[in-house]
Write a protein that holds these residues in place. Structure first.
Motif, PDB file in Angstrom:
ATOM      1  N   ASN A 132       0.817  -1.221   0.000  1.00 38.06           N
ATOM      2  CA  ASN A 132       0.000   0.000   0.000  1.00 38.06           C
ATOM      3  C   ASN A 132       0.847   1.267   0.000  1.00 38.06           C
ATOM      4  O   ASN A 132       0.591   2.191   0.756  1.00 38.06           O
ATOM      5  N   SER A 133       1.873   1.287  -0.828  1.00 37.08           N
ATOM      6  CA  SER A 133       2.762   2.443  -0.846  1.00 37.08           C
ATOM      7  C   SER A 133       3.265   2.695  -2.251  1.00 37.08           C
ATOM      8  O   SER A 133       3.224   1.827  -3.124  1.00 37.08           O
ATOM      9  N   GLY A 134       3.751   3.904  -2.434  1.00 36.51           N
ATOM     10  CA  GLY A 134       4.296   4.304  -3.722  1.00 36.51           C
ATOM     11  C   GLY A 134       5.771   4.602  -3.611  1.00 36.51           C
ATOM     12  O   GLY A 134       6.527   3.894  -2.940  1.00 36.51           O
ATOM     13  N   HIS A 135       6.186   5.694  -4.226  1.00 32.70           N
ATOM     14  CA  HIS A 135       7.603   6.037  -4.316  1.00 32.70           C
ATOM     15  C   HIS A 135       8.202   6.400  -2.958  1.00 32.70           C
ATOM     16  O   HIS A 135       9.405   6.271  -2.767  1.00 32.70           O
ATOM     17  N   GLY A 136       7.392   6.790  -2.021  1.00 31.07           N
ATOM     18  CA  GLY A 136       7.889   7.164  -0.697  1.00 31.07           C
ATOM     19  C   GLY A 136       7.795   6.038   0.320  1.00 31.07           C
ATOM     20  O   GLY A 136       7.759   6.284   1.526  1.00 31.07           O
ATOM     21  N   ALA A 137       7.794   4.803  -0.157  1.00 30.84           N
ATOM     22  CA  ALA A 137       7.599   3.649   0.726  1.00 30.84           C
ATOM     23  C   ALA A 137       8.585   3.615   1.881  1.00 30.84           C
ATOM     24  O   ALA A 137       8.223   3.286   3.010  1.00 30.84           O
ATOM     25  N   LEU A 138       9.823   3.984   1.635  1.00 33.43           N
ATOM     26  CA  LEU A 138      10.823   3.900   2.703  1.00 33.43           C
ATOM     27  C   LEU A 138      10.550   4.909   3.813  1.00 33.43           C
ATOM     28  O   LEU A 138      11.020   4.742   4.932  1.00 33.43           O
ATOM     29  N   PHE A 139       9.769   5.938   3.519  1.00 28.19           N
ATOM     30  CA  PHE A 139       9.371   6.889   4.556  1.00 28.19           C
ATOM     31  C   PHE A 139       8.117   6.401   5.284  1.00 28.19           C
ATOM     32  O   PHE A 139       7.960   6.631   6.477  1.00 28.19           O
ATOM     33  N   GLN A 140       7.224   5.737   4.545  1.00 23.27           N
ATOM     34  CA  GLN A 140       6.019   5.190   5.164  1.00 23.27           C
ATOM     35  C   GLN A 140       6.358   4.022   6.097  1.00 23.27           C
ATOM     36  O   GLN A 140       5.692   3.813   7.106  1.00 23.27           O
ATOM     37  N   TYR A 141       7.356   3.257   5.713  1.00 28.02           N
ATOM     38  CA  TYR A 141       7.774   2.085   6.474  1.00 28.02           C
ATOM     39  C   TYR A 141       9.210   2.283   6.960  1.00 28.02           C
ATOM     40  O   TYR A 141      10.056   1.413   6.811  1.00 28.02           O
ATOM     41  N   ASN A 142       9.472   3.437   7.525  1.00 26.97           N
ATOM     42  CA  ASN A 142      10.846   3.806   7.870  1.00 26.97           C
ATOM     43  C   ASN A 142      11.496   2.836   8.858  1.00 26.97           C
ATOM     44  O   ASN A 142      12.672   2.500   8.724  1.00 26.97           O
ATOM     45  N   ASP A 143      10.762   2.363   9.852  1.00 24.45           N
ATOM     46  CA  ASP A 143      11.355   1.429  10.811  1.00 24.45           C
ATOM     47  C   ASP A 143      11.737   0.106  10.137  1.00 24.45           C
ATOM     48  O   ASP A 143      12.825  -0.430  10.359  1.00 24.45           O
ATOM     49  N   LEU A 144      10.852  -0.409   9.300  1.00 24.54           N
ATOM     50  CA  LEU A 144      11.132  -1.644   8.580  1.00 24.54           C
ATOM     51  C   LEU A 144      12.301  -1.442   7.615  1.00 24.54           C
ATOM     52  O   LEU A 144      13.202  -2.282   7.527  1.00 24.54           O
ATOM     53  N   PHE A 145      12.294  -0.314   6.911  1.00 26.95           N
ATOM     54  CA  PHE A 145      13.373  -0.014   5.972  1.00 26.95           C
ATOM     55  C   PHE A 145      14.731   0.020   6.679  1.00 26.95           C
ATOM     56  O   PHE A 145      15.686  -0.626   6.235  1.00 26.95           O
ATOM     57  N   VAL A 146      14.814   0.741   7.790  1.00 27.94           N
ATOM     58  CA  VAL A 146      16.076   0.839   8.536  1.00 27.94           C
ATOM     59  C   VAL A 146      16.512  -0.536   9.020  1.00 27.94           C
ATOM     60  O   VAL A 146      17.693  -0.901   8.933  1.00 27.94           O
ATOM     61  N   SER A 147      15.581  -1.322   9.498  1.00 29.97           N
ATOM     62  CA  SER A 147      15.904  -2.664   9.962  1.00 29.97           C
ATOM     63  C   SER A 147      16.451  -3.520   8.820  1.00 29.97           C
ATOM     64  O   SER A 147      17.443  -4.241   8.987  1.00 29.97           O
ATOM     65  N   GLN A 148      15.821  -3.433   7.665  1.00 27.42           N
ATOM     66  CA  GLN A 148      16.284  -4.225   6.521  1.00 27.42           C
ATOM     67  C   GLN A 148      17.650  -3.748   6.026  1.00 27.42           C
ATOM     68  O   GLN A 148      18.494  -4.567   5.666  1.00 27.42           O
ATOM     69  N   VAL A 149      17.878  -2.454   6.023  1.00 30.55           N
ATOM     70  CA  VAL A 149      19.182  -1.932   5.617  1.00 30.55           C
ATOM     71  C   VAL A 149      20.249  -2.380   6.600  1.00 30.55           C
ATOM     72  O   VAL A 149      21.335  -2.823   6.194  1.00 30.55           O
ATOM     73  N   ASP A 150      19.964  -2.297   7.889  1.00 29.51           N
ATOM     74  CA  ASP A 150      20.920  -2.760   8.905  1.00 29.51           C
ATOM     75  C   ASP A 150      21.274  -4.239   8.689  1.00 29.51           C
ATOM     76  O   ASP A 150      22.450  -4.619   8.720  1.00 29.51           O
ATOM     77  N   THR A 151      20.258  -5.060   8.496  1.00 32.07           N
ATOM     78  CA  THR A 151      20.482  -6.484   8.280  1.00 32.07           C
ATOM     79  C   THR A 151      21.288  -6.721   7.011  1.00 32.07           C
ATOM     80  O   THR A 151      22.224  -7.529   6.990  1.00 32.07           O
ATOM     81  N   PHE A 152      20.943  -6.006   5.962  1.00 25.11           N
ATOM     82  CA  PHE A 152      21.647  -6.123   4.692  1.00 25.11           C
ATOM     83  C   PHE A 152      23.120  -5.748   4.834  1.00 25.11           C
ATOM     84  O   PHE A 152      24.012  -6.469   4.390  1.00 25.11           O
ATOM     85  N   LEU A 153      23.377  -4.643   5.493  1.00 23.30           N
ATOM     86  CA  LEU A 153      24.761  -4.177   5.664  1.00 23.30           C
ATOM     87  C   LEU A 153      25.543  -5.079   6.613  1.00 23.30           C
ATOM     88  O   LEU A 153      26.730  -5.340   6.381  1.00 23.30           O
ATOM     89  N   ASP A 154      24.894  -5.587   7.655  1.00 20.37           N
ATOM     90  CA  ASP A 154      25.563  -6.515   8.575  1.00 20.37           C
ATOM     91  C   ASP A 154      25.973  -7.793   7.845  1.00 20.37           C
ATOM     92  O   ASP A 154      27.052  -8.338   8.106  1.00 20.37           O
ATOM     93  N   ALA A 155      25.141  -8.259   6.942  1.00 17.51           N
ATOM     94  CA  ALA A 155      25.442  -9.483   6.194  1.00 17.51           C
ATOM     95  C   ALA A 155      26.598  -9.277   5.220  1.00 17.51           C
ATOM     96  O   ALA A 155      27.289 -10.229   4.863  1.00 17.51           O
ATOM     97  N   ALA A 156      26.818  -8.036   4.804  1.00 14.76           N
ATOM     98  CA  ALA A 156      27.877  -7.740   3.834  1.00 14.76           C
ATOM     99  C   ALA A 156      29.262  -7.769   4.475  1.00 14.76           C
ATOM    100  O   ALA A 156      30.263  -7.814   3.776  1.00 14.76           O
TER     101      ALA A 156
END
Length: 97
Positions: A72-96
């Motif tokens: 249920n989001s458009g181009h600003g999804a990372l702002f609508q789901y900012n907590d989820l986005f930050v969590s996924q970025v953290d996990t992604f970067l930790d795995a790298a």
């Protein structure tokens, strides 16, 4: 205060054309297959500016990609789901590491 000027319709249309055209060029998609590092793709489920279907198409061409589509989001999804986005970025970067 100190807001940027609104983007013109001509600019928005040019950006959309560039996004869609680039993704349709087979040589560009083939180049993505050479990318070896991990890639995180994030998009809204109904993004008209960077079409959601193109994110899936990009995902198919990377060797090592993760794709997150936010509901249920458009181009600003990372702002609508900012907590989820930050969590996924953290996990992604930790795995790298």
């Amino acid at each position: 205060m100190d807001a940027e000027k609104p983007t013109s319709e001509a600019t928005t249309n040019a950006q959309a054309t560039a996004i869609v055209t680039w993704g349709r060029m087979p040589s560009n998609l083939a180049a993505l297959e050479k990318v070896k590092q991990p890639v995180l793709l994030v998009n809204g489920s109904n993004d008209v500016m960077a079409p959601t279907s193109m994110s899936f198409e990009l995902f198919k061409h990377f060797q090592n990609a993760q794709l997150s589509l936010y509901p249920n989001s458009g181009h600003g999804a990372l702002f609508q789901y900012n907590d989820l986005f930050v969590s996924q970025v953290d996990t992604f970067l930790d795995a790298a590491h």
